[in-house]
Write an enzyme that holds these catalytic residues in place. Sequence first.
Site, PDB file in Angstrom:
ATOM      1  N   ASN A  43       0.832  -1.208   0.000  1.00  0.00           N
ATOM      2  CA  ASN A  43       0.000   0.000   0.000  1.00  0.00           C
ATOM      3  C   ASN A  43       0.862   1.252   0.000  1.00  0.00           C
ATOM      4  O   ASN A  43       0.591   2.229  -0.705  1.00  0.00           O
ATOM      5  CB  ASN A  43      -0.913   0.020   1.228  1.00  0.00           C
ATOM      6  N   ARG A 373      -9.462  -3.735 -14.919  1.00  0.00           N
ATOM      7  CA  ARG A 373      -8.328  -4.532 -14.438  1.00  0.00           C
ATOM      8  C   ARG A 373      -8.712  -6.001 -14.615  1.00  0.00           C
ATOM      9  O   ARG A 373      -9.728  -6.444 -14.068  1.00  0.00           O
ATOM     10  CB  ARG A 373      -8.008  -4.250 -12.975  1.00  0.00           C
ATOM     11  N   ARG A 403      -4.357   2.838 -13.742  1.00  0.00           N
ATOM     12  CA  ARG A 403      -2.991   3.030 -13.271  1.00  0.00           C
ATOM     13  C   ARG A 403      -2.331   1.727 -12.828  1.00  0.00           C
ATOM     14  O   ARG A 403      -2.897   0.947 -12.077  1.00  0.00           O
ATOM     15  CB  ARG A 403      -2.972   4.028 -12.110  1.00  0.00           C
ATOM     16  N   HIS A 433     -14.582   3.467 -15.503  1.00  0.00           N
ATOM     17  CA  HIS A 433     -14.442   2.603 -14.337  1.00  0.00           C
ATOM     18  C   HIS A 433     -15.701   1.771 -14.102  1.00  0.00           C
ATOM     19  O   HIS A 433     -15.768   0.982 -13.164  1.00  0.00           O
ATOM     20  CB  HIS A 433     -14.139   3.491 -13.114  1.00  0.00           C
ATOM     21  N   TYR A 466     -11.667  -9.977  -3.018  1.00  0.00           N
ATOM     22  CA  TYR A 466     -12.385  -8.720  -2.790  1.00  0.00           C
ATOM     23  C   TYR A 466     -13.868  -9.017  -2.586  1.00  0.00           C
ATOM     24  O   TYR A 466     -14.427  -9.889  -3.247  1.00  0.00           O
ATOM     25  CB  TYR A 466     -12.264  -7.779  -3.992  1.00  0.00           C
ATOM     26  N   ARG A 562     -14.049   1.834   4.108  1.00  0.00           N
ATOM     27  CA  ARG A 562     -12.825   1.058   4.309  1.00  0.00           C
ATOM     28  C   ARG A 562     -11.602   1.945   4.450  1.00  0.00           C
ATOM     29  O   ARG A 562     -10.763   1.734   5.308  1.00  0.00           O
ATOM     30  CB  ARG A 562     -12.623   0.108   3.130  1.00  0.00           C
ATOM     31  N   HIS A 590     -14.781  -4.071  -0.890  1.00  0.00           N
ATOM     32  CA  HIS A 590     -14.704  -3.341  -2.153  1.00  0.00           C
ATOM     33  C   HIS A 590     -16.070  -2.931  -2.698  1.00  0.00           C
ATOM     34  O   HIS A 590     -16.155  -2.059  -3.570  1.00  0.00           O
ATOM     35  CB  HIS A 590     -13.962  -4.211  -3.182  1.00  0.00           C
TER      36      HIS A 590
END
Length: 702
Positions: A43, A373, A403, A433, A466, A562, A590
């Site tokens: 992270n 992703r 990214r 997204h 997730y 979160r 998530h």
Amino acid sequence: MPAPYLNRELSWLEFNQRVLNEALRSDLPLLERVKFLAITASNMDEFFQVRVGGLILMQRSGRKAPDPSGMTPQQQLQAIHRRVGRMVDDQYELLNESLLPEMAKSGIRPLKMDHLTGTQMDQVAAVFEDSVFPLLTPLAVALNADGAAEPLLVPALQLIVACRLVEPDTGATRYAVIPIPETITRRVPVKSSEDTHAFVWIEDVVAWHADDLFPGEKVSATTCFRVTRNGDIAVQEEDAIDLAGEMEEVLTARRFSDTVRLEMPKNAPRDLGRVVREITRSGTPELVRANGPIGLSSLMDLAFLPGFDQLRDEEWPPQTSAAIVPGDSMFETIAAGDVLLHHPYESFEPVLRLIEEAAVDPDVIAIKQVLYRTARQSRIIDALILAAENGKHVTALVELKARFDEARNLHRADELQRAGAQIVYGVKGLKTHAKICLIVRREGGHLRRYAHLGTGNYNESTAKLYTDISYLTCKPEFGHDASLFFNAVTGRSKLLRFQRLVPAPTAMKPKLLELIAGETERAKQGLPARILAKVNSLQDPDIILALYRASQAGVEVKLNIRGICCLKPGDARWSKNIEVVSVIDRFLEHARLFYFHQGGTPEVFIASADWMGRNLERRVELMIPIEEPALQRRLVRILETFFQDNVQASKLMPDGTSQRIAKAQGQRAFRAQAHFFNQARKAAKAREHERSMTFEPHVPAE
């Protein structure tokens, strides 16, 4: 008096502290604690690349305007480095005083090179000669006329050994660095009679054998270091004729960008430390001193070391949803009624099956999908390639601006294009997204549209780690909106005239503000008013101000966040009716879920978007209303369950820190994620039992 607003970067660091708190728990299995420590380090890598990199660019541009919390870029950087310093000290204290001793007791032991036996030395030397030495490329350090080291481009986020070299005959000193390629494993196993798994760190092996790379010279001192570079480099879309080519330039630019962090051991020789700072152009603010091995994110491999299952949590395998009949076509299942899946407690397999069935179904005409992703070995992309090869019209919106996934997305987009799929590289000026897949199928002389809408990526690997929601439907109004969505993002038309779906950046934020205002007005009238929301991050100032006004009016607001939370909870004036909790557990929370009471006729949504300015104003996102009463009730139960957690939940405090929620005396322990898994397992067993008790006769074929 302005509304209180917590700093985004410091709030993120407090989230990472909550992850570190899991590693600090002595009641967790040992390798689970190692895993959480590795996550905090991973992270932090991304935080420095993106957030700190962006702040440094602001500072160097002379920007002094404060953020909503009142802090300038310079003040934020100073506060970040103070907070990171404390966190790094805590990480290494945990590693050295707790985790490493406990691992040694369990047979997992890192050894020092000078403690190896002769036999072990020979073993390591053989590994170095055979598997390491051929891959190493030392780089000489040049000195200028003043004796200072010239800048040297070294790879980011890789271990690098710096060496001081002495020429025996003349005594002349020079310096060199040895980058260690990522393809070389961090741990070199050695045989040990005492330990099940003994090893030496690769950087120690390279340092010990560094003389082999410099014949005729003596390596008199070494140290290891690791560089983090600014990853906040955006594609210049306005000038980009070829977006894929422009993205390749961005990836190259990141490799050459400025250093934002330099990790080095505390015991590094002074002259080597100076040389490393000079070649990386790093100052004191960028330097992070480690009291142990650097690059703690690589401990993740250690956490999954084979043969030590007793040091890990019991497996929670994904369960088959009771709504899914094994062997039945996914098209038949969805046609029989909408399906809601809660991952990873319920398997992601039905989503994969839907796309794989569509790829070979002769009645399927078209598949349209957004890919943000994906997994390294993606069944979804394989299915889309197969569908295109089978002559179906496949449209894939591949977001090249995801990214750190840009290179993989470029590669997979090229594969899809070669198979005959139509590729769109996102939307100009925005990231796409949204999580949506549309399948058009010919049925009974008509076209029917099947849609998957969700909160998570089309990634079968992260779908096991997730927590997310999938919604599968063939309702005409959702199919209509899905078609409008794809027409808008591929044909550059406007995101308008939707019947059900609420898109960003055009409609989602206004809709959320309208819903919050509706609850506020009902509370002012003395009517019941309630908002429940689960997001990864809350940063948008307009949403925060609307929630403050709702709280002041008496609306009950319960938020499960979160990560980043810039809203200040517990403020007597602004947020006395707002409760904020954060749950950190074995699965990464998530899913985005929203509930508004609406005078007893609730509106419930799932979404791809967090409540952040970037999501609501600078990304293409979707908020999906869930209208079936049974599915609504299920989502509300999920939302409420997190506020019962007294094992893994923390309460956010007014100063931005967190306080773990402890069970009251006499109260039973309740863990939300364990509850969801047990529910899914019981439902799967009940459905399996029901099927085993049902006799299904063979019917002769017509």
